[in-house]
Design a protein around this motif. Structure first.
Motif, mmCIF file in Angstrom:
data_model
loop_
_atom_site.group_PDB
_atom_site.id
_atom_site.type_symbol
_atom_site.label_atom_id
_atom_site.label_comp_id
_atom_site.label_asym_id
_atom_site.label_seq_id
_atom_site.Cartn_x
_atom_site.Cartn_y
_atom_site.Cartn_z
ATOM 1 N N GLU A 215 0.821 -1.251 0.065
ATOM 2 C CA GLU A 215 0.004 0.130 0.025
ATOM 3 C C GLU A 215 0.798 1.202 -0.110
ATOM 4 O OE1 GLU A 215 -3.851 -2.019 2.390
ATOM 5 O OE2 GLU A 215 -2.546 -0.814 3.612
ATOM 6 N N LEU A 216 1.773 1.040 0.627
ATOM 7 C CA LEU A 216 2.725 2.352 0.770
ATOM 8 C C LEU A 216 3.372 2.655 -0.611
ATOM 9 C CD1 LEU A 216 4.331 4.370 2.693
ATOM 10 C CD2 LEU A 216 6.090 2.757 2.936
ATOM 11 N N VAL A 217 3.845 1.488 -1.407
ATOM 12 C CA VAL A 217 4.257 1.885 -2.747
ATOM 13 C C VAL A 217 3.338 2.534 -3.758
ATOM 14 C CG1 VAL A 217 5.147 0.415 -4.883
ATOM 15 C CG2 VAL A 217 6.009 -0.105 -2.290
ATOM 16 N N ILE A 218 2.048 1.869 -3.515
ATOM 17 C CA ILE A 218 0.948 2.271 -4.459
ATOM 18 C C ILE A 218 0.707 4.000 -4.057
ATOM 19 C CG2 ILE A 218 -1.557 2.129 -4.702
ATOM 20 C CD1 ILE A 218 -1.298 -0.860 -4.162
ATOM 21 N N ARG A 219 0.585 4.081 -2.795
ATOM 22 C CA ARG A 219 0.501 5.564 -2.563
ATOM 23 C C ARG A 219 1.648 6.629 -3.131
ATOM 24 N NH1 ARG A 219 -2.219 3.763 2.636
ATOM 25 N NH2 ARG A 219 -4.332 4.696 2.688
ATOM 26 N N ALA A 220 2.747 6.115 -3.015
ATOM 27 C CA ALA A 220 4.080 6.707 -3.291
ATOM 28 C C ALA A 220 3.978 6.874 -4.825
ATOM 29 C CB ALA A 220 5.325 5.993 -2.948
#
Length: 401
Positions: A22-27
């Motif tokens: 999820e962190l990668v997606i948001r980034a």
């Protein structure tokens, strides 16, 4: 005790991996200048029904409040965002670039791997921007997102609803028969297609690049379908320029929600997984249902599906432990100072001796142990094979332990 079908628990290491994705997606969404929004978990059913196709309407969890108002858990995010934009962001300058990473809820008759009833979607909506530039933006962002997660072998199929309409018109199908043919193509029901119109079997079974588009040009006669073929050709050229030539191909049988998408559509997948990982397209007819006549395009990915794909591709499978920087024994003050310095701290009372503290630190892969006792603080550094004890220091005045 058993959980209801279609939901699951997330253990600490599992949730840590999920949060990583999820962190990668948001980034990635942030790098593309998309702003995150959040809508309620449940809404009035009559509002959601405006934007949902019949399939999602059937999959919605419905209930009523004490005033008998019909409500539903959101089965997807595009319709709530359409409602949000049409009611609270009408005066905002267009185009709007909005994103989300949030749970949605769908009632599947037979939940299975990659098909949960509670699932997490990460996606974007580009509202107020017509044309191929917006279509290309969503596709290339999806490719970049899967690449960043670790699925650089993901493939992407593209299509356009206008091309399919042109093909069906070109083989001479009536409007009513064309609807039946679309359903068969969406299901890839080759037997039914062959009995309905043998010429359609080739289109349903063929994936490819520019050569596939040229074959379709021999059939398509409508202005809309020819323009759509031109857009797909340009999209393939732009994909090739970015190094995606071998990963983006045309699939005329790719038909997502027939009541929803009005033009460009795409899906992303990896061969080892039997379901799509992400998908989206143009839905210019949705916002007008809410009284706001603007075009829109978007895409979404299932976080759980991405995790399954990573596991099957042998990536991201190491059980991640929470990083702990220091084990502090015997002093709340010392522990607080370590946290204030930005360290992750595990605290224990002063009852354990040094050997027990070292064993605890090794079990949790903690590199440092700080022991506060008798007005002094001692630090022990922990290695897998041996203990390197630092000299005892009297630091009561410094630490106020």
């Amino acid at each position: 005790m058993r959980l209801p079908a279609g939901v699951r628990d997330w253990l600490p290491h599992e949730l840590a991996r999920k949060r990583d994705v999820e962190l990668v997606i948001r980034a990635v969404f942030g790098r593309w200048a998309y702003e995150e929004v959040q809508t309620p978990t449940f809404e009035r059913f009559d509002v959601l029904e405006k934007g949902l196709g019949s399939e999602l309407v059937e999959q919605a969890y419905r209930f009523s409040d004490r005033r008998a108002t019909a409500l539903a858990l959101r089965p997807e995010m595009t319709t709530p965002i359409a409602r949000l934009v049409s009611t609270r962001m009408r005066e905002a300058p267009l185009p709007l670039r909005l994103s989300y990473v949030t749970p949605v809820y769908r009632y599947y008759d037979q939940p299975q791997e990659g098909r949960l009833r509670e699932l997490t979607q990460g996606g974007v909506e580009l509202i107020g921007s017509p044309g191929i530039d917006a279509d290309a933006e969503t596709l290339f962002m999806a490719i970049e997102t899967l690449d960043e997660i670790g699925l650089r072998d993901a493939l992407f199929d593209v299509n356009d609803a206008s091309v399919v309409d042109g093909i069906l018109d070109g083989v001479g199908l009536s409007a009513a028969t064309a609807l039946v043919a679309k359903a068969f193509m969406k299901e890839r029901n080759i037997v039914a297609l062959r009995s309905l119109e043998p010429k359609l079997v080739h289109f349903a079974m063929t994936r490819g690049g520019a050569e596939v588009l040229e074959f379709a040009r021999r059939i398509c006669r409508t202005a809309a379908s020819i323009a759509a073929l031109d857009r797909l050709a340009l999209l393939l050229e732009r994909a090739a320029a970015l190094g995606y030539a071998g990963r983006v191909q045309v699939d005329f049988a790719l038909l997502r929600d027939l009541e929803y998408y009005t033009g460009f559509i795409f899906e992303g997948y990896v061969p080892a997984v039997g379901f799509s990982l992400c998908g989206g397209g143009r839905y210019d007819g949705l916002l007008p249902r809410f009284g706001f006549d603007v075009p829109a395009v978007g895409w979404t990915a299932g976080v759980e599906q991405l995790l399954i794909a990573l596991e099957r591709r042998g990536k991201h499978v190491v059980r991640r432990r929470q990083r702990i920087d220091v084990l502090v024994s015997g002093s709340d003050v010392v522990a607080a100072r370590e946290r204030a310095a930005g360290n992750v701290v595990r605290f224990t009372s002063g009852e354990l001796d040094e050997a027990a503290l070292i064993a605890d630190a090794r079990a949790h892969h903690i590199p440092r142990v700080v022991v506060a006792a008798g007005g002094t603080v001692r630090e022990l550094r922990v290695t897998p094979a041996l203990d390197e004890r630092l000299p005892v220091q009297t630091v009561a005045a410094k630490w106020d332990a």
